[in-house]
Design a protein around this motif. Sequence first.
Motif, mmCIF file in Angstrom:
data_model
loop_
_atom_site.group_PDB
_atom_site.id
_atom_site.type_symbol
_atom_site.label_atom_id
_atom_site.label_comp_id
_atom_site.label_asym_id
_atom_site.label_seq_id
_atom_site.Cartn_x
_atom_site.Cartn_y
_atom_site.Cartn_z
ATOM 1 N N LEU A 1 0.857 -1.195 0.000
ATOM 2 C CA LEU A 1 0.000 0.000 0.000
ATOM 3 C C LEU A 1 0.890 1.241 0.000
ATOM 4 C CD1 LEU A 1 -2.643 -1.050 2.710
ATOM 5 C CD2 LEU A 1 -3.042 -0.851 0.251
ATOM 6 N N PRO A 2 0.418 2.343 -0.593
ATOM 7 C CA PRO A 2 1.209 3.582 -0.556
ATOM 8 C C PRO A 2 1.164 4.230 0.836
ATOM 9 C CG PRO A 2 -0.893 3.974 -1.635
ATOM 10 C CD PRO A 2 -0.830 2.497 -1.343
ATOM 11 N N ARG A 3 1.959 5.280 1.034
ATOM 12 C CA ARG A 3 2.023 5.967 2.329
ATOM 13 C C ARG A 3 0.625 6.400 2.803
ATOM 14 N NH1 ARG A 3 6.032 8.657 5.288
ATOM 15 N NH2 ARG A 3 7.544 8.153 3.670
ATOM 16 N N VAL A 4 -0.160 6.938 1.849
ATOM 17 C CA VAL A 4 -1.545 7.294 2.203
ATOM 18 C C VAL A 4 -2.475 6.466 1.320
ATOM 19 C CG1 VAL A 4 -3.240 9.155 2.397
ATOM 20 C CG2 VAL A 4 -0.802 9.643 2.764
ATOM 21 N N PRO A 5 -2.914 5.281 1.791
ATOM 22 C CA PRO A 5 -3.767 4.434 0.945
ATOM 23 C C PRO A 5 -5.154 5.033 0.730
ATOM 24 C CG PRO A 5 -3.254 3.351 3.068
ATOM 25 C CD PRO A 5 -2.637 4.704 3.110
ATOM 26 N N SER A 6 -5.740 4.741 -0.423
ATOM 27 C CA SER A 6 -7.120 5.165 -0.715
ATOM 28 C C SER A 6 -8.069 4.726 0.396
ATOM 29 C CB SER A 6 -7.618 4.553 -2.027
ATOM 30 O OG SER A 6 -6.803 4.915 -3.092
ATOM 31 N N ALA A 7 -7.765 3.582 1.025
ATOM 32 C CA ALA A 7 -8.627 3.019 2.071
ATOM 33 C C ALA A 7 -8.917 4.035 3.181
ATOM 34 C CB ALA A 7 -7.983 1.776 2.674
ATOM 35 N N GLU A 8 -7.975 4.958 3.433
ATOM 36 C CA GLU A 8 -8.174 5.939 4.505
ATOM 37 C C GLU A 8 -9.380 6.845 4.237
ATOM 38 O OE1 GLU A 8 -4.705 8.192 5.568
ATOM 39 O OE2 GLU A 8 -3.464 6.394 5.798
ATOM 40 N N ALA A 9 -9.720 7.003 2.954
ATOM 41 C CA ALA A 9 -10.814 7.916 2.608
ATOM 42 C C ALA A 9 -12.082 7.185 2.180
ATOM 43 C CB ALA A 9 -10.357 8.849 1.489
ATOM 44 N N ILE A 10 -12.082 5.839 2.261
ATOM 45 C CA ILE A 10 -13.268 5.077 1.856
ATOM 46 C C ILE A 10 -14.120 4.799 3.086
ATOM 47 C CG2 ILE A 10 -14.083 2.870 0.893
ATOM 48 C CD1 ILE A 10 -11.570 2.890 -0.901
ATOM 49 N N MET A 11 -15.387 5.225 3.033
ATOM 50 C CA MET A 11 -16.262 5.052 4.206
ATOM 51 C C MET A 11 -17.727 5.183 3.798
ATOM 52 S SD MET A 11 -15.254 8.704 5.904
ATOM 53 C CE MET A 11 -13.541 8.345 5.599
ATOM 54 N N LEU A 12 -18.615 4.860 4.730
ATOM 55 C CA LEU A 12 -20.046 5.074 4.496
ATOM 56 C C LEU A 12 -20.400 6.464 4.998
ATOM 57 C CD1 LEU A 12 -21.466 1.624 5.717
ATOM 58 C CD2 LEU A 12 -21.250 2.415 3.361
ATOM 59 N N ASN A 13 -21.228 7.194 4.221
ATOM 60 C CA ASN A 13 -21.676 8.508 4.704
ATOM 61 C C ASN A 13 -22.970 8.356 5.523
ATOM 62 O OD1 ASN A 13 -23.819 8.249 2.888
ATOM 63 N ND2 ASN A 13 -22.903 9.605 1.356
ATOM 64 N N ASP A 14 -23.546 9.485 5.952
ATOM 65 C CA ASP A 14 -24.732 9.441 6.829
ATOM 66 C C ASP A 14 -25.932 8.779 6.172
ATOM 67 O OD1 ASP A 14 -23.158 10.694 8.615
ATOM 68 O OD2 ASP A 14 -23.976 12.703 8.306
ATOM 69 N N LEU A 15 -25.933 8.765 4.816
ATOM 70 C CA LEU A 15 -27.056 8.134 4.095
ATOM 71 C C LEU A 15 -26.791 6.640 3.854
ATOM 72 C CD1 LEU A 15 -27.586 10.952 1.423
ATOM 73 C CD2 LEU A 15 -29.046 10.481 3.402
ATOM 74 N N GLY A 16 -25.659 6.178 4.379
ATOM 75 C CA GLY A 16 -25.324 4.774 4.167
ATOM 76 C C GLY A 16 -24.730 4.492 2.802
ATOM 77 N N GLN A 17 -24.339 5.582 2.098
ATOM 78 C CA GLN A 17 -23.723 5.385 0.769
ATOM 79 C C GLN A 17 -22.208 5.324 0.914
ATOM 80 O OE1 GLN A 17 -25.312 9.070 -0.602
ATOM 81 N NE2 GLN A 17 -26.914 8.098 -1.826
ATOM 82 N N ILE A 18 -21.575 4.643 -0.041
ATOM 83 C CA ILE A 18 -20.118 4.527 -0.007
ATOM 84 C C ILE A 18 -19.489 5.807 -0.536
ATOM 85 C CG2 ILE A 18 -18.137 3.250 -0.939
ATOM 86 C CD1 ILE A 18 -20.113 0.832 -1.194
ATOM 87 N N GLU A 19 -18.500 6.326 0.179
ATOM 88 C CA GLU A 19 -17.728 7.476 -0.290
ATOM 89 C C GLU A 19 -16.284 7.034 -0.493
ATOM 90 O OE1 GLU A 19 -18.721 10.454 -1.005
ATOM 91 O OE2 GLU A 19 -20.746 10.458 -0.182
ATOM 92 N N GLY A 20 -15.570 7.697 -1.403
ATOM 93 C CA GLY A 20 -14.134 7.507 -1.503
ATOM 94 C C GLY A 20 -13.668 6.562 -2.600
ATOM 95 N N LEU A 21 -14.583 5.795 -3.209
ATOM 96 C CA LEU A 21 -14.214 5.070 -4.431
ATOM 97 C C LEU A 21 -14.313 6.119 -5.530
ATOM 98 C CD1 LEU A 21 -16.300 1.767 -4.169
ATOM 99 C CD2 LEU A 21 -13.837 1.971 -3.957
#
Length: 558
Positions: A537-557
């Motif tokens: 993985l790189p120093r700052v992986p994309s995974a750090e910004a992938i999460m569910l928002n308040d509506l339950g939708q995926i963010e960060g892809l």
Amino acid sequence: MSHKSDIEIAREAQKKPIQEIGARLDIPSAHLLPYGHDKAKVSQEFINSVRDHENGKLILVTAINPTPAGEGKTTTTVGLGDGLNRIGKKAAVCIREASLGPCFGMKGGAAGGGYAQVVPMEEMNLHFTGDFHAITSAHNLLSAMIDNHIYWGNELAIDERRVVWRRVMDMNDRALRDVVTSLGGVANGFPRQTGFDITVASEVMAILCLATDLEDLQRRLGDIIVAYTRAKEPITCRDIKADGAMTVLLKDAMQPNLVQTLENNPAFVHGGPFANIAHGCNSVIATTTALKLADYVVTEAGFGADLGAEKFMNIKCRKAGLAPSVVVVVATVRAMKMNGGVAKADLGAENVEAVQAGCPNLGRHIENLKQFGVPVVVAINHFVTDTEAEVQAVKDYVAGQGSEAILCRHWAMGSEGIEDLATRVAEIADAGETNFAPLYADELSLMEKVETIAKRIYRADAVVADARIRAQLKEWEDAGYGHLPVCMAKTQYSFSTDPGERGAPTGFSVPVREVRLSAGAGFVVVICGEIMTMPGLPRVPSAEAIMLNDLGQIEGLF
């Protein structure tokens, strides 16, 4: 001009039920095995039933060497499929599935971008229909059975120092590249050194993507060489008796997945072999099925044309009896500037000289592809910052190479922005002026095949391989594997094995570090330079910004 993120655009897609998409290719809904409402597998029974249909035209989308500026090869593949449908052609798209590793690492997703995407984007980039999980499980079942065989008396006399079958997982995890297993005493077996590769680098993945049906799949799995005895006799998966159970695990994964583009056109998304350690193409079964159902099939091959397209022609087409009618090379003004020496931060400023200085990279890919006897068109994937003078510089350069470059705005406008390319590609495909042939004959020695690619595609002066490697290739030839094609594993960023060498370098040699026999997939992997089969993985992986928002939708892809 929209500046929505890819995931926002994908979320607003007006998807149709997958049965409607299937109907456009005359697939009866009884032969679609639905995974939810928007994705389905196509049944093997149906695939068998259309085998005698006539083939449509095959269009390959490839690219210049990738740069951090991004080329948009998948975006162009999807856009071109939409564009062909827009001008009244019956077209389908064939792309690879995305690996979780790069998704959470650098890449963030692999389903196109802007208004040229395949949906459902989130599922495609995550677990999708479970194919990669099945491949991982089948691969590791074999790993477990090898160690188990040794534990229970080692009847086949496997030399534990010569077990060549590693383990896999679909994640970038550098900690697992090199590990020792079976520590902790007698009950846990015999300690030995092994390691993990990423699932997309597994020979099982390559086999799934080259097999024509379940019978062929099982035969190829059985042929995998997993270890050697002390006398250096090969031990196969069939000897370990794992081929049957592996086929059972892969039964559903063998069936291609049907999804749709944002414009509700059919897309097959199936298989995802690495484009450097494996052959980097969508599955043969998906491509050949699509060709029976559509008049035009647009597919892509991984990384630049020096890797993906070379393997598409020399491995996939050779093995599956396919021939592309036209090849589209994707280039961007931004990438030309980077090849011309401009730093990523300065790409926004007009710089026609840098564009011209970077064009030889594109020129070499055009020349290389013409060696296969196929017509070549360049797609300039438009970015908002491109100026007219910069675009014209690319067009003029390509015209000087005896080809043509067409500006495409599918990222911002969808199919409407790629009509010109679609029209031209259909014209060329319909004219049927191809004399396609792979670059080398089956009869050449393995080393001659490596040298052919190094000299004619990479333009190297020589291949450097020590006596140990040459002796290994000779041994495989004596054992009857000399007719196999070679699968070159090298950096995607350069024609050379030095990732920093942009443009069209000359005066270099290609060092071969290691060779691996993929007897089941049917090729010899030749590892050049510093290629990793398990990325980190790189120093700052994309995974750090992938999460569910308040509506339950995926963010960060993205």
